[in-house]
Motif scaffolding. Sequence first.
Motif, PDB file in Angstrom:
ATOM      1  N   LYS A 230      10.788  -7.437  -4.874  1.00 31.88           N
ATOM      2  CA  LYS A 230      10.021  -8.680  -4.892  1.00 31.88           C
ATOM      3  C   LYS A 230       8.603  -8.420  -5.387  1.00 31.88           C
ATOM      4  O   LYS A 230       7.981  -7.410  -5.033  1.00 31.88           O
ATOM      5  CB  LYS A 230       9.980  -9.287  -3.484  1.00 31.88           C
ATOM      6  N   ILE A 231       8.114  -9.325  -6.206  1.00 35.08           N
ATOM      7  CA  ILE A 231       6.757  -9.229  -6.739  1.00 35.08           C
ATOM      8  C   ILE A 231       5.865 -10.206  -5.979  1.00 35.08           C
ATOM      9  O   ILE A 231       6.135 -11.405  -5.923  1.00 35.08           O
ATOM     10  CB  ILE A 231       6.733  -9.517  -8.247  1.00 35.08           C
ATOM     11  N   TYR A 232       4.790  -9.688  -5.384  1.00 33.73           N
ATOM     12  CA  TYR A 232       3.946 -10.469  -4.482  1.00 33.73           C
ATOM     13  C   TYR A 232       2.625 -10.928  -5.103  1.00 33.73           C
ATOM     14  O   TYR A 232       1.784 -11.507  -4.406  1.00 33.73           O
ATOM     15  CB  TYR A 232       3.638  -9.638  -3.230  1.00 33.73           C
ATOM     16  N   VAL A 233       2.439 -10.692  -6.373  1.00 32.80           N
ATOM     17  CA  VAL A 233       1.138 -10.891  -7.007  1.00 32.80           C
ATOM     18  C   VAL A 233       0.581 -12.301  -6.825  1.00 32.80           C
ATOM     19  O   VAL A 233      -0.544 -12.483  -6.337  1.00 32.80           O
ATOM     20  CB  VAL A 233       1.212 -10.549  -8.509  1.00 32.80           C
ATOM     21  N   LYS A 234       1.313 -13.300  -7.229  1.00 29.26           N
ATOM     22  CA  LYS A 234       0.768 -14.662  -7.236  1.00 29.26           C
ATOM     23  C   LYS A 234       0.456 -15.186  -5.836  1.00 29.26           C
ATOM     24  O   LYS A 234      -0.624 -15.768  -5.619  1.00 29.26           O
ATOM     25  CB  LYS A 234       1.692 -15.583  -8.020  1.00 29.26           C
ATOM     26  N   PRO A 235       1.345 -14.998  -4.844  1.00 29.47           N
ATOM     27  CA  PRO A 235       0.982 -15.435  -3.489  1.00 29.47           C
ATOM     28  C   PRO A 235      -0.243 -14.708  -2.928  1.00 29.47           C
ATOM     29  O   PRO A 235      -1.090 -15.326  -2.272  1.00 29.47           O
ATOM     30  CB  PRO A 235       2.233 -15.110  -2.666  1.00 29.47           C
ATOM     31  N   VAL A 236      -0.343 -13.408  -3.211  1.00 29.27           N
ATOM     32  CA  VAL A 236      -1.475 -12.642  -2.689  1.00 29.27           C
ATOM     33  C   VAL A 236      -2.773 -13.048  -3.380  1.00 29.27           C
ATOM     34  O   VAL A 236      -3.829 -13.155  -2.739  1.00 29.27           O
ATOM     35  CB  VAL A 236      -1.223 -11.126  -2.823  1.00 29.27           C
ATOM     36  N   LEU A 237      -2.716 -13.312  -4.677  1.00 31.35           N
ATOM     37  CA  LEU A 237      -3.915 -13.786  -5.383  1.00 31.35           C
ATOM     38  C   LEU A 237      -4.389 -15.112  -4.808  1.00 31.35           C
ATOM     39  O   LEU A 237      -5.592 -15.346  -4.650  1.00 31.35           O
ATOM     40  CB  LEU A 237      -3.637 -13.933  -6.876  1.00 31.35           C
ATOM     41  N   ALA A 238      -3.436 -15.984  -4.480  1.00 24.19           N
ATOM     42  CA  ALA A 238      -3.792 -17.268  -3.870  1.00 24.19           C
ATOM     43  C   ALA A 238      -4.482 -17.048  -2.525  1.00 24.19           C
ATOM     44  O   ALA A 238      -5.448 -17.742  -2.179  1.00 24.19           O
ATOM     45  CB  ALA A 238      -2.550 -18.131  -3.695  1.00 24.19           C
ATOM     46  N   LEU A 239      -3.997 -16.066  -1.770  1.00 28.50           N
ATOM     47  CA  LEU A 239      -4.599 -15.748  -0.475  1.00 28.50           C
ATOM     48  C   LEU A 239      -6.007 -15.190  -0.658  1.00 28.50           C
ATOM     49  O   LEU A 239      -6.944 -15.591   0.044  1.00 28.50           O
ATOM     50  CB  LEU A 239      -3.725 -14.742   0.276  1.00 28.50           C
ATOM     51  N   LEU A 240      -6.148 -14.267  -1.600  1.00 31.01           N
ATOM     52  CA  LEU A 240      -7.454 -13.630  -1.824  1.00 31.01           C
ATOM     53  C   LEU A 240      -8.527 -14.631  -2.247  1.00 31.01           C
ATOM     54  O   LEU A 240      -9.714 -14.421  -1.998  1.00 31.01           O
ATOM     55  CB  LEU A 240      -7.320 -12.531  -2.887  1.00 31.01           C
ATOM     56  N   ASP A 241      -8.117 -15.716  -2.879  1.00 29.41           N
ATOM     57  CA  ASP A 241      -9.063 -16.734  -3.323  1.00 29.41           C
ATOM     58  C   ASP A 241      -9.580 -17.586  -2.167  1.00 29.41           C
ATOM     59  O   ASP A 241     -10.590 -18.298  -2.328  1.00 29.41           O
ATOM     60  CB  ASP A 241      -8.411 -17.659  -4.365  1.00 29.41           C
ATOM     61  N   ASN A 242      -8.907 -17.524  -1.022  1.00 36.31           N
ATOM     62  CA  ASN A 242      -9.241 -18.451   0.053  1.00 36.31           C
ATOM     63  C   ASN A 242      -9.520 -17.816   1.414  1.00 36.31           C
ATOM     64  O   ASN A 242     -10.046 -18.487   2.301  1.00 36.31           O
ATOM     65  CB  ASN A 242      -8.097 -19.459   0.228  1.00 36.31           C
ATOM     66  N   VAL A 243      -9.148 -16.555   1.565  1.00 36.27           N
ATOM     67  CA  VAL A 243      -9.319 -15.877   2.856  1.00 36.27           C
ATOM     68  C   VAL A 243      -9.886 -14.482   2.637  1.00 36.27           C
ATOM     69  O   VAL A 243      -9.529 -13.804   1.668  1.00 36.27           O
ATOM     70  CB  VAL A 243      -7.970 -15.781   3.609  1.00 36.27           C
ATOM     71  N   LYS A 244     -10.746 -14.053   3.553  1.00 36.24           N
ATOM     72  CA  LYS A 244     -11.264 -12.691   3.504  1.00 36.24           C
ATOM     73  C   LYS A 244     -10.183 -11.743   4.021  1.00 36.24           C
ATOM     74  O   LYS A 244      -9.895 -11.701   5.226  1.00 36.24           O
ATOM     75  CB  LYS A 244     -12.525 -12.572   4.364  1.00 36.24           C
ATOM     76  N   VAL A 245      -9.568 -10.999   3.118  1.00 43.11           N
ATOM     77  CA  VAL A 245      -8.501 -10.069   3.486  1.00 43.11           C
ATOM     78  C   VAL A 245      -9.097  -8.695   3.738  1.00 43.11           C
ATOM     79  O   VAL A 245      -9.876  -8.183   2.934  1.00 43.11           O
ATOM     80  CB  VAL A 245      -7.432  -9.997   2.367  1.00 43.11           C
ATOM     81  N   ARG A 246      -8.739  -8.099   4.860  1.00 44.76           N
ATOM     82  CA  ARG A 246      -9.281  -6.777   5.210  1.00 44.76           C
ATOM     83  C   ARG A 246      -8.583  -5.654   4.439  1.00 44.76           C
ATOM     84  O   ARG A 246      -9.216  -4.726   3.962  1.00 44.76           O
ATOM     85  CB  ARG A 246      -9.091  -6.514   6.699  1.00 44.76           C
ATOM     86  N   ALA A 247      -7.243  -5.740   4.361  1.00 45.49           N
ATOM     87  CA  ALA A 247      -6.483  -4.658   3.726  1.00 45.49           C
ATOM     88  C   ALA A 247      -5.073  -5.136   3.412  1.00 45.49           C
ATOM     89  O   ALA A 247      -4.556  -6.068   4.044  1.00 45.49           O
ATOM     90  CB  ALA A 247      -6.422  -3.439   4.637  1.00 45.49           C
ATOM     91  N   ILE A 248      -4.458  -4.476   2.436  1.00 40.62           N
ATOM     92  CA  ILE A 248      -3.080  -4.772   2.053  1.00 40.62           C
ATOM     93  C   ILE A 248      -2.341  -3.454   1.855  1.00 40.62           C
ATOM     94  O   ILE A 248      -2.882  -2.506   1.274  1.00 40.62           O
ATOM     95  CB  ILE A 248      -3.002  -5.586   0.741  1.00 40.62           C
ATOM     96  N   SER A 249      -1.095  -3.396   2.314  1.00 38.12           N
ATOM     97  CA  SER A 249      -0.247  -2.216   2.093  1.00 38.12           C
ATOM     98  C   SER A 249       1.049  -2.633   1.424  1.00 38.12           C
ATOM     99  O   SER A 249       1.708  -3.576   1.871  1.00 38.12           O
ATOM    100  CB  SER A 249       0.084  -1.524   3.428  1.00 38.12           C
ATOM    101  N   HIS A 250       1.407  -1.919   0.380  1.00 36.23           N
ATOM    102  CA  HIS A 250       2.706  -2.091  -0.284  1.00 36.23           C
ATOM    103  C   HIS A 250       3.660  -1.105   0.393  1.00 36.23           C
ATOM    104  O   HIS A 250       3.460   0.108   0.336  1.00 36.23           O
ATOM    105  CB  HIS A 250       2.558  -1.782  -1.776  1.00 36.23           C
ATOM    106  N   ILE A 251       4.692  -1.615   1.048  1.00 39.29           N
ATOM    107  CA  ILE A 251       5.586  -0.742   1.817  1.00 39.29           C
ATOM    108  C   ILE A 251       6.661  -0.180   0.896  1.00 39.29           C
ATOM    109  O   ILE A 251       7.656  -0.841   0.578  1.00 39.29           O
ATOM    110  CB  ILE A 251       6.246  -1.494   2.993  1.00 39.29           C
ATOM    111  N   THR A 252       6.456   1.057   0.475  1.00 39.76           N
ATOM    112  CA  THR A 252       7.375   1.720  -0.454  1.00 39.76           C
ATOM    113  C   THR A 252       7.984   2.951   0.219  1.00 39.76           C
ATOM    114  O   THR A 252       8.245   2.942   1.409  1.00 39.76           O
ATOM    115  CB  THR A 252       6.627   2.093  -1.744  1.00 39.76           C
ATOM    116  N   GLY A 253       8.236   4.020  -0.548  1.00 41.47           N
ATOM    117  CA  GLY A 253       8.801   5.230   0.027  1.00 41.47           C
ATOM    118  C   GLY A 253       7.907   5.778   1.132  1.00 41.47           C
ATOM    119  O   GLY A 253       6.699   5.878   0.960  1.00 41.47           O
TER     120      GLY A 253
END
Length: 346
Positions: A230-253
């Motif tokens: 799943k690609i999360y780019v567009k939802p996360v960009l929408a969030l970043l434009d409106n909320v102060k985000v402290r941190a993000i982690s991409h859960i991979t290997g």
Amino acid sequence: MNNSQSKSYADAGVDITAGYKAVELMKQHIKRTKNEGCLDDVGGFGGCFGLPVAGMEEPVLVSGTDGCGTKVKLAILMDKHDTIGVDAVAMCVNDIICVGAKPLFFLDYIACGKNIPEKIAEIVSGVAEGCVQSGAALIGGETAEHPGMMPVDDYDLAGFAVGIVDKKKILDNTTMEENDVIIALPSSGVHSNGFSLVRKVFDVENCDLNKAYDELGGKTLGKTLLTPTKIYVKPVLALLDNVKVRAISHITGGGFYENIPRSLPEGFAAKIKKSDVKILPIFDLIAKVGNIPERDMFNTFNMGVGMSIVVAKEDAEKALEILKNAGEEPYIIGSVIKSDRGVIIE
């Protein structure tokens, strides 16, 4: 290009004319990814891109590169090549969005035992789809034929993405505080990590990938495992434009235990409530068939959480609403505490 051909090179296993045909076939897919920064067509020696820096005080380029791991083997076994390219894009753009960067462009690299133009174009169609989903332009790439190094039916796929962010908007986890909330964004499946273990558990080279499982809601094992990242780019960009985000982690290997601490400052840990994690059926099946301990599962796979986002407690409801409006199904899985243990799952 019509005059470019070499019988001697072809006799050695490399058909350069197949490369030209592959480029022609893939152009229809690449065209879908064009955005305002694109300056030329695919086929030259370098992809050119005009940087959209208007309104930025200090534009910073953010890059990421990755492959699809041994998930490619599954695509080869199933002879289905039109989705693995989405994985290649996802693994790169999901990483750079963790910095707060908007993807700009992508380049792919395909190494193959034999260049079959139709197969290469099919692979690139998936790459193009991933670029469309993330808003990135596919501005170039390389297909390399490796006779003698790879079996004729084998290939590997990797990619490279570049994004941009204003320096002042780069995520700063030093603002993190105790009791900040951790939001989960659901994954679409195994994504593109842990497939060496998956292949071992199910012995995919010898099992029936078209077998349907009740545990998977009647879906086949092969189709479930090959589901694109799943690609999360567009939802996360929408969030970043409106909320102060402290941190993000991409859960991979490495799963929860390796990836979530990468976005936490020293002295803080993520306390995850295991019962709140919406574990996908495929992970229950992997654990059951492979007799894999729960700790190892959470330290290998995403377990149904493709990305975690930390926001202040007072911003949690707003963040959830924005993400829902962007098409996600977010939910809270835990909070930030003062500890040096990285991740605590209980």
